[in-house]
Scaffold this motif. Structure first.
Motif, PDB file in Angstrom:
ATOM      1  N   PHE A  65     -28.540 -28.002  16.986  1.00  0.00           N
ATOM      2  CA  PHE A  65     -26.528 -29.347  16.028  1.00  0.00           C
ATOM      3  C   PHE A  65     -25.741 -27.974  15.215  1.00  0.00           C
ATOM      4  O   PHE A  65     -25.050 -28.117  15.061  1.00  0.00           O
ATOM      5  CB  PHE A  65     -26.854 -30.229  16.048  1.00  0.00           C
ATOM      6  CG  PHE A  65     -25.507 -31.168  15.839  1.00  0.00           C
ATOM      7  CD1 PHE A  65     -24.429 -31.164  16.709  1.00  0.00           C
ATOM      8  CD2 PHE A  65     -25.278 -31.639  14.419  1.00  0.00           C
ATOM      9  CE1 PHE A  65     -23.028 -32.243  15.765  1.00  0.00           C
ATOM     10  CE2 PHE A  65     -23.919 -32.152  14.113  1.00  0.00           C
ATOM     11  CZ  PHE A  65     -22.757 -32.417  14.843  1.00  0.00           C
ATOM     12  N   VAL A  66     -26.969 -27.787  13.924  1.00  0.00           N
ATOM     13  CA  VAL A  66     -26.739 -27.126  12.376  1.00  0.00           C
ATOM     14  C   VAL A  66     -25.956 -25.969  12.985  1.00  0.00           C
ATOM     15  O   VAL A  66     -24.907 -25.213  12.146  1.00  0.00           O
ATOM     16  CB  VAL A  66     -27.871 -27.653  12.269  1.00  0.00           C
ATOM     17  CG1 VAL A  66     -27.610 -26.054  10.301  1.00  0.00           C
ATOM     18  CG2 VAL A  66     -28.011 -28.729  11.078  1.00  0.00           C
ATOM     19  N   GLU A  67     -26.164 -25.363  14.204  1.00  0.00           N
ATOM     20  CA  GLU A  67     -25.877 -24.019  13.982  1.00  0.00           C
ATOM     21  C   GLU A  67     -24.124 -24.258  14.539  1.00  0.00           C
ATOM     22  O   GLU A  67     -23.388 -23.342  14.478  1.00  0.00           O
ATOM     23  CB  GLU A  67     -26.567 -22.962  15.265  1.00  0.00           C
ATOM     24  CG  GLU A  67     -28.190 -22.819  14.523  1.00  0.00           C
ATOM     25  CD  GLU A  67     -28.521 -22.221  15.733  1.00  0.00           C
ATOM     26  OE1 GLU A  67     -28.158 -20.696  16.695  1.00  0.00           O
ATOM     27  OE2 GLU A  67     -29.510 -22.431  16.317  1.00  0.00           O
ATOM     28  N   LEU A  68     -24.133 -25.010  15.882  1.00  0.00           N
ATOM     29  CA  LEU A  68     -23.161 -25.688  16.251  1.00  0.00           C
ATOM     30  C   LEU A  68     -21.606 -25.607  15.100  1.00  0.00           C
ATOM     31  O   LEU A  68     -20.679 -25.637  14.967  1.00  0.00           O
ATOM     32  CB  LEU A  68     -22.943 -26.834  17.025  1.00  0.00           C
ATOM     33  CG  LEU A  68     -22.123 -27.001  18.043  1.00  0.00           C
ATOM     34  CD1 LEU A  68     -21.438 -26.106  18.657  1.00  0.00           C
ATOM     35  CD2 LEU A  68     -22.006 -28.464  18.530  1.00  0.00           C
ATOM     36  N   VAL A  69     -22.399 -26.522  14.264  1.00  0.00           N
ATOM     37  CA  VAL A  69     -21.097 -27.227  13.406  1.00  0.00           C
ATOM     38  C   VAL A  69     -20.970 -25.350  12.466  1.00  0.00           C
ATOM     39  O   VAL A  69     -19.563 -25.162  12.385  1.00  0.00           O
ATOM     40  CB  VAL A  69     -21.964 -27.754  12.242  1.00  0.00           C
ATOM     41  CG1 VAL A  69     -21.105 -27.954  10.982  1.00  0.00           C
ATOM     42  CG2 VAL A  69     -22.163 -29.546  12.806  1.00  0.00           C
ATOM     43  N   LEU A  70     -21.774 -24.419  11.914  1.00  0.00           N
ATOM     44  CA  LEU A  70     -21.025 -23.838  11.133  1.00  0.00           C
ATOM     45  C   LEU A  70     -20.160 -22.369  12.311  1.00  0.00           C
ATOM     46  O   LEU A  70     -19.842 -21.849  11.434  1.00  0.00           O
ATOM     47  CB  LEU A  70     -23.194 -22.641  11.261  1.00  0.00           C
ATOM     48  CG  LEU A  70     -23.725 -23.272   9.807  1.00  0.00           C
ATOM     49  CD1 LEU A  70     -25.239 -22.665  10.011  1.00  0.00           C
ATOM     50  CD2 LEU A  70     -22.923 -23.762   8.626  1.00  0.00           C
ATOM     51  N   HIS A  71     -20.923 -22.674  13.391  1.00  0.00           N
ATOM     52  CA  HIS A  71     -19.969 -21.961  15.095  1.00  0.00           C
ATOM     53  C   HIS A  71     -18.786 -22.496  14.586  1.00  0.00           C
ATOM     54  O   HIS A  71     -17.458 -21.594  14.390  1.00  0.00           O
ATOM     55  CB  HIS A  71     -20.752 -21.844  16.357  1.00  0.00           C
ATOM     56  CG  HIS A  71     -19.612 -20.543  16.826  1.00  0.00           C
ATOM     57  ND1 HIS A  71     -19.551 -20.306  17.233  1.00  0.00           N
ATOM     58  CD2 HIS A  71     -19.040 -21.341  17.679  1.00  0.00           C
ATOM     59  CE1 HIS A  71     -18.596 -19.672  17.986  1.00  0.00           C
ATOM     60  NE2 HIS A  71     -18.372 -19.939  18.143  1.00  0.00           N
TER      61      HIS A  71
END
Length: 79
Positions: free
Chosen positions: A41-47
């Motif tokens: 989820f954190v990676e998704l937000v950054l993407h």
């Protein structure tokens, strides 16, 4: 060209090679179905921030804004 839900789906599919495009349609709840793990989820937000070209303001954002690809597009990628 503006980013769309298809860009987010492509990112999800790259990180989850066991999934197909049929598994991740625009209306699939990617949180409830556990397509996106809590770590991803954190990676998704950054993407999404990368696709937007700017950081998100989290004070007005809730988890429901990320439930489906269409929700992500409507809340974060639409102009």
């Amino acid at each position: 060209m503006a980013a769309t839900w298809r860009d987010v789906r492509a990112w999800i599919l790259r990180r989850n090679p066991e999934l197909t495009e049929d598994d991740v349609n625009p209306e699939t709840d990617i949180i409830e179905s556990r397509i996106i793990s809590s770590l991803q989820f954190v990676e998704l937000v950054l993407h999404i921030e990368e696709l937007r070209g700017e950081m998100m303001e989290f004070t007005a954002v809730d988890l429901d804004s990320f439930r489906t690809l269409k929700d992500i597009e409507k809340n974060f990628l639409s102009v």
